[in-house]
Design a protein around this motif. Structure first.
Motif, PDB file in Angstrom:
ATOM      1  N   ILE B 132       3.651  75.050  65.014  1.00  0.00           N
ATOM      2  CA  ILE B 132       3.338  76.027  66.075  1.00  0.00           C
ATOM      3  C   ILE B 132       4.170  75.777  67.337  1.00  0.00           C
ATOM      4  O   ILE B 132       4.463  76.705  68.093  1.00  0.00           O
ATOM      5  N   ASN B 133       4.575  74.514  67.543  1.00  0.00           N
ATOM      6  CA  ASN B 133       5.396  74.225  68.731  1.00  0.00           C
ATOM      7  C   ASN B 133       6.688  75.032  68.730  1.00  0.00           C
ATOM      8  O   ASN B 133       7.202  75.376  69.779  1.00  0.00           O
ATOM      9  N   GLU B 134       7.204  75.276  67.529  1.00  0.00           N
ATOM     10  CA  GLU B 134       8.462  76.026  67.445  1.00  0.00           C
ATOM     11  C   GLU B 134       8.252  77.466  67.929  1.00  0.00           C
ATOM     12  O   GLU B 134       9.114  78.040  68.581  1.00  0.00           O
ATOM     13  N   LEU B 135       7.076  78.021  67.621  1.00  0.00           N
ATOM     14  CA  LEU B 135       6.754  79.359  68.118  1.00  0.00           C
ATOM     15  C   LEU B 135       6.502  79.311  69.629  1.00  0.00           C
ATOM     16  O   LEU B 135       6.988  80.171  70.373  1.00  0.00           O
ATOM     17  N   ASN B 136       5.765  78.292  70.064  1.00  0.00           N
ATOM     18  CA  ASN B 136       5.480  78.167  71.501  1.00  0.00           C
ATOM     19  C   ASN B 136       6.756  78.016  72.327  1.00  0.00           C
ATOM     20  O   ASN B 136       6.878  78.592  73.407  1.00  0.00           O
ATOM     21  N   SER B 147       4.525  89.351  82.203  1.00  0.00           N
ATOM     22  CA  SER B 147       3.095  89.635  82.305  1.00  0.00           C
ATOM     23  C   SER B 147       2.301  89.228  81.059  1.00  0.00           C
ATOM     24  O   SER B 147       1.139  88.854  81.156  1.00  0.00           O
ATOM     25  N   LEU B 148       2.913  89.296  79.875  1.00  0.00           N
ATOM     26  CA  LEU B 148       2.153  89.014  78.660  1.00  0.00           C
ATOM     27  C   LEU B 148       2.225  87.553  78.215  1.00  0.00           C
ATOM     28  O   LEU B 148       1.704  87.186  77.166  1.00  0.00           O
ATOM     29  N   TYR B 149       2.867  86.721  79.025  1.00  0.00           N
ATOM     30  CA  TYR B 149       3.120  85.336  78.613  1.00  0.00           C
ATOM     31  C   TYR B 149       1.849  84.599  78.189  1.00  0.00           C
ATOM     32  O   TYR B 149       1.767  84.038  77.096  1.00  0.00           O
ATOM     33  N   GLU B 150       0.814  84.627  79.049  1.00  0.00           N
ATOM     34  CA  GLU B 150      -0.440  83.902  78.757  1.00  0.00           C
ATOM     35  C   GLU B 150      -1.068  84.415  77.466  1.00  0.00           C
ATOM     36  O   GLU B 150      -1.506  83.625  76.618  1.00  0.00           O
ATOM     37  N   ASP B 151      -1.097  85.744  77.323  1.00  0.00           N
ATOM     38  CA  ASP B 151      -1.695  86.349  76.135  1.00  0.00           C
ATOM     39  C   ASP B 151      -0.917  85.976  74.877  1.00  0.00           C
ATOM     40  O   ASP B 151      -1.489  85.757  73.811  1.00  0.00           O
ATOM     41  N   ASP B 152       0.399  85.905  75.005  1.00  0.00           N
ATOM     42  CA  ASP B 152       1.231  85.549  73.860  1.00  0.00           C
ATOM     43  C   ASP B 152       0.921  84.128  73.382  1.00  0.00           C
ATOM     44  O   ASP B 152       0.790  83.873  72.186  1.00  0.00           O
ATOM     45  N   ILE B 153       0.800  83.205  74.322  1.00  0.00           N
ATOM     46  CA  ILE B 153       0.492  81.808  73.975  1.00  0.00           C
ATOM     47  C   ILE B 153      -0.876  81.724  73.288  1.00  0.00           C
ATOM     48  O   ILE B 153      -1.036  81.063  72.264  1.00  0.00           O
ATOM     49  N   LYS B 154      -1.845  82.474  73.849  1.00  0.00           N
ATOM     50  CA  LYS B 154      -3.196  82.483  73.252  1.00  0.00           C
ATOM     51  C   LYS B 154      -3.147  83.067  71.844  1.00  0.00           C
ATOM     52  O   LYS B 154      -3.719  82.508  70.906  1.00  0.00           O
TER      53      LYS B 154
END
Lengths: 265, 535
Positions: B132-136, B147-154
């Motif tokens: 998952i780190n590779e996606l993060n 704007s969507l950064y937080e939502d993307d990480i979640k």
């Protein structure tokens, strides 16, 4: 540099336009930093009679090529010479957009209301009664009014002169070239072979003062509809200060501020 | 060599392409080679589009229609593509296979609706056995500050935790990070590095991405070029010539229809000898054709458009790396010989994503300016410094019109001499063709441009050598004839059109009979298609 021998017809009004242009450029002292473009037609021959840099363009395309030169080196003065066939027929789209872009350059249209070099076919500004071997029963449709078109397309300098009035033409050309932005000067000219309007034009032109607002300029422009009848206003219809395209474009503004060419960056 | 194919499908605007790009980026970072094919129609929102991503541990340039994983953002994707799924294949969708109820997740966690595809991406990352780190890391690089950064990480975390399944279908990679690039990106970065000053273009698929990429770079600080969009392609070409005359390095880009409109100006280029680079990204025709699909029907217009006789070079790159080299060479040739250089591509090269181990170096290009432009090469005159006249009429050495027979002859002799000198340099110094495959292979396959990848990916199975043509003009007839002579089996020409334009050229110039392998449904070959047709 050896220029070409002049091949305009003896007595052609293009000689008057050539004289006005030579006077103007000399008086303004812009020979060195000048680039010209010309279209194809009798007017275009002026390219070979002037000792200045430039491009003898394709028919109808002197405007975009001129805009290209200006973008290619915004420190050059650019003058485009075209004919009525060039600008009002083949290249009408470029004309409208050049008015809209407001790039700092001058467009001179030699308007003799006929395609002379191809022996006299009608152009978009020929009068409805114009007859020739392609339009034996006369031309159809109303002539285009390029002054009104330029005004509504947003040109920041719009003028008309009469070719054989060299003094007035020189004065207007000087102001057009000095104007910051797109300047359009239509020079009405007789073609003594296919469209001899010497008498009509010289008897009916009258000089106007520059209008104070666009409505008034539009009204003045509507006084004459190219049908060779009535009074013909000449002079500057409209002039306004507007930001030019190159002033608004950061890269071009940078070249102008530092007096650089692209290759120097 | 292992080939894993993943199909991503959905409605235009749902983000299937974005999803394919996310996975591609993660994979090349982990050392894999990918080929990302994009299939979309001429619409903006709602209709169906899809990508096929082919993954391998070795270089890969094509995809297969046998799918290992089907990622369906909508039901239509299942309806249209389920039949392509291998028996062992997996489905990720809202309806079947690994079922993901994105609506419920979004509601539960109060996420933005637009992050739906990130949930899918995270599930796929898990299935492929990636961390998952590779996606993060990818989200961090691409979306931090947006704007969507937080939502993307979640969404990534939620998606990753949805399943514990792993498919074990990925081969082992060499772990060396790689780069992905489209042909359009290759052309754009190479143009900038080749000293582009002004790019003139009017929007036309599939040439438009270059406009977008350049416009984006233009707004970066200290950019030394601009992109200008005039009123039409006729203005584009004539403005570019004006700018080039004034001393700027100019380039235009278009597709077939726009190229037709430019063809009179290209003839002006020939007589006025003002340098010009043209990027022609062809599309299926005639007429408006199929804008967003791919064919090679414009080989002949690239070679023979425009009236009169004048020099030109036509280069046809087959992938992103070759786009970089072709663009650099085009600028070099146009500046040196004051000539027309055409880069011919199509949507398959322009919009597919290719994997590169490194970005090839671009040569610096110099322009020599001089008082007159009398020479065949080198010198160029600059308005504002000297008096220089360029003319569309037949003209003497100073640019003044002449109708004398002697001037007409000397002007054309000069243009022909220029062709001769330029061709001599290209044929002796440039890689005009490329040869792949074993010396003793039976057949010879000839192709150019976008057929390259699929032929390379089939080569091991068809007992053939592959001759890739890079320069259509000048065509390296001697080298091609030599390969033809050495071939003991059949000679095939592979191309994406219905008449065999390249085959005809090879037959005429090399005096040989060839077998045509044509495809004209506007979709690319898969290796299977090639293997079936070579005997």
């Amino acid at each position: 540099m050896k220029l070409a021998d002049i091949t305009w017809c003896p007595g052609c009004s293009n000689f008057s336009i050539l004289a006005s242009v030579q006077n103007t450029i000399k008086e303004l002292g812009i020979e060195k930093n000048l680039a010209i473009t010309t279209g194809i037609g009798c007017h275009g021959k002026i390219f070979d009679y002037l000792p200045y840099s430039g491009v003898y363009c394709l028919h109808g395309r002197a405007i975009p090529t001129g805009i290209g030169i200006k973008i290619g080196n915004p420190n050059l003065k650019v003058i485009c010479f075209t004919g009525d066939g060039d600008t009002y027929a083949e290249g009408i789209g470029h004309f409208i957009h050049a008015c809209r872009y407001n790039i700092d350059m001058t467009l001179i249209v030699h308007n003799n209301q006929t395609f002379s070099l191809t022996t006299g076919q009608p152009t978009p500004t020929s009068e409805p009664t114009y007859k020739d071997k392609t339009m034996l029963i006369g031309s159809f449709g109303q002539p285009l009014n390029p002054i009104k078109l330029a005004l509504s397309a947003g040109a920041s300098f719009v003028a008309r002169t009469y070719a054989n009035d060299i003094k007035h033409t020189t004065e207007i050309l000087k102001q057009a070239i000095k104007h910051k932005g797109f300047s359009f000067v239509e020079i009405l000219q007789p073609c003594i072979i296919f469209h001899d309007t010497r008498k009509i034009l010289s008897e009916n032109i009258y000089k106007i003062n520059t209008s104070k607002n666009l409505d008034e300029a539009m009204k003045k422009a509507s006084e004459y509809n190219y049908n060779l009848k009535g009074k013909i206003p000449v002079g500057i219809f409209w002039q306004e200060e507007k930001q030019t395209l190159e002033e608004q474009w950061p890269q071009l503004k940078n070249l102008m501020d530092k007096n650089l060419m692209w290759k120097d960056l | 060599m292992v080939r894993v194919n993943i199909l991503f499908g959905g409605q235009a605007g749902q983000g299937a392409n974005e999803l394919a790009e996310t996975i591609s980026n993660i994979l090349v970072k982990a050392g894999y080679y990918v080929f990302n094919y994009r299939d979309y129609g001429s619409f903006v929102r709602g209709e169906h589009n899809f990508n096929i991503l082919c993954i391998s541990e070795k270089p890969v340039y094509s995809y297969d229609n046998e799918i290992d994983i089907l990622v369906a953002l909508d039901k239509k994707t299942l309806d249209l593509h389920s039949k392509k799924l291998k028996k062992t294949g997996a489905i990720i969708s809202k309806e079947q296979g690994l079922k993901i109820d994105t609506a419920k997740i979004i509601e539960q966690h109060k996420l933005d609706k637009r992050i739906e595809n990130m949930i899918f991406a995270a599930v796929l990352v898990k299935l492929l056995g990636l961390n998952i780190n590779e996606l993060n890391n990818y989200i961090d690089k691409k979306f931090r500050g947006k704007s969507l950064y937080e939502d993307d990480i979640k969404a990534a975390k939620i998606g990753y935790d949805l399943t514990n399944k792993k498919l074990n279908i990925l081969p082992k990679s060499d772990s060396k990070e790689k780069i992905i690039l489209t042909g359009s990106e290759g052309i754009s970065i190479s143009a900038i590095d080749s000293g582009l000053d002004i790019y003139f273009a009017y929007p036309m698929t599939p040439a438009t991405p270059v406009m977008h990429i350049l416009a984006k770079y233009e707004t970066k600080k200290d950019s030394k070029f601009m992109m200008f969009q005039p009123e039409n392609e006729i203005a584009v070409a004539n403005m570019a010539l004006g700018a080039s005359f004034a001393g700027a390095r100019s380039m235009v880009g278009t597709s077939g229809g726009g190229f037709d409109l430019m063809s009179e100006a290209l003839s002006l280029q020939g007589i006025s000898e003002i340098p010009l680079v043209v990027y022609l990204a062809s599309r299926p025709g005639p007429g408006t054709g199929i804008p967003t699909y791919s064919m090679q029907q414009d080989i002949n217009i690239a070679l023979y458009s425009s009236h009169g006789e004048f020099p030109r070079a036509v280069i046809i790159p087959g992938d992103a790396e070759e786009c970089i080299q072709a663009t650099n060479s085009s600028f070099y040739l146009s500046q040196k010989y004051r000539t027309l250089s055409i880069i011919l591509s199509d949507k398959h090269v322009a919009e597919s994503k290719f994997t590169l181990t490194s970005v090839p170096k671009v040569n610096e290009i110099k322009t020599n300016f001089a008082k007159t432009d009398k020479n065949y090469a080198g010198a160029r005159c600059l308005p504002g410094i000297n008096i220089c006249k360029a003319s569309s009429y037949t003209h003497d050495e100073y640019g003044i019109v002449s109708e004398l027979s002697s001037v007409n002859i000397s002007m054309l002799d000069k243009l022909n001499k220029k062709t001769e000198i330029m061709n001599k340099e290209i044929l002796s110094k440039f890689e005009t063709i490329k040869i792949y495959g074993k010396n003793n292979a039976k057949n010879l396959i000839i192709g150019a441009g976008s057929v390259k990848g699929v032929i390379l990916d089939s080569l091991d199975e068809i007992n053939s050598r592959f001759l890739q043509i890079i320069y259509l003009a000048p065509l390296d007839i001697e080298k091609i004839k030599k390969e033809i002579k050495n071939c003991k089996g059949k000679i095939y020409v592979v191309e994406y059109n219905s008449t065999g334009q390249l085959a005809q050229i090879i037959e005429d110039k090399c005096r040989v009979k060839v077998e045509k392998i044509l495809k004209y449904d506007a979709r690319p070959f898969t290796p299977k298609d090639i293997i079936k047709r070579v005997h």
